[in-house]
Design a protein around this motif. Structure first.
Motif: not given
Length: 220
Positions: A29-33, A41-46, A49-54, A82-86
């Motif tokens: 789910t996260v990777i697909s976004s 990661l902007t769209a995924a954060k929006r 958010p639960k999965y991105v924060n996890q 994720l932190t590198e991509l962000d």
């Protein structure tokens, strides 16, 4: 020949296998976004958010102590990715050139197994659809819901191995973003993605939920 990227059962209980599949579905789910937005990661954060924060906390849906599977710090590696991509345009560029990005993109399109994209599946009128599917959700989303919950479904990709094709660990223990360039490894990862796609599209629940509609019929 054994594929290193295919999950081996390891005599897990049905409940443990359900949790392993849930971990995979969460990661997909996260990777697909991220893949859909070329590493952004902007769209995924929006949207999730639960999965991105996890993921930012380095947590899977179920820890190794619950699944009884040693994922070799999969949560921490995913957190690093994720932190590198962000934070790094260079990291996003590297990610988008990787086999990991290229092949998982095909999983999320859906055509790598039988040439049928997720958008080619249309919701059926069957009364036997699983209760946990959602009418408004995409075929891929519901395929993942069914994948988690349908007993006996194969896991497919071993994500603890797949993540190592994009996140490497240096001798000092630090992680670094580096895509594999080993052609045998790339081929095995692609084969695993194809197998995962077939698993998602062939469960009993998915076949009850969706019908394949040929493109020629849609254009008429």
């Amino acid at each position: 020949m054994q594929n290193r990227f295919i999950f081996e059962n390891q005599n897990l209980t049905p409940a443990q296998l359900t949790r392993v599949r849930a971990n995979n579905a969460y990661l997909y789910t996260v990777i697909s976004s991220i893949v859909a937005n070329k590493g952004e990661l902007t769209a995924a954060k929006r949207k999730i958010p639960k999965y991105v924060n996890q993921a930012a906390a380095g947590k899977l849906s179920f820890p190794d102590t619950v699944t009884n599977v040693n994922t070799n710090h999969l949560g921490a590696k995913f957190r690093f990715l994720l932190t590198e991509l962000d934070s790094s345009p260079k990291a996003r560029e590297e990610f988008c050139k990787s086999a990991f990005y290229t092949y998982f993109k095909e999983l999320f399109i859906g055509s790598c197994a039988n040439g049928i994209e997720w958008d080619d599946f249309k919701r059926s009128n069957s009364k036997n659809v699983p209760s946990f599917t959602v009418n408004e959700s995409s075929a891929l989303v519901n395929a993942l819901n069914i994948y988690i919950n349908e007993p006996g479904t194969a896991v497919g990709i071993d994500m603890s191995k797949a993540i190592d094709t994009i996140v490497k660990q240096a001798p000092n223990g630090q992680y670094k973003l580096q895509s594999t360039d080993d052609l045998k490894e790339c081929g095995e990862l692609y084969d695993a993605v194809v197998k995962q796609t077939k698993i998602l599209q062939s469960t009993k629940g998915f076949k009850e939920c969706y019908n394949f509609v040929e493109q020629e019929e849609e254009r008429e």
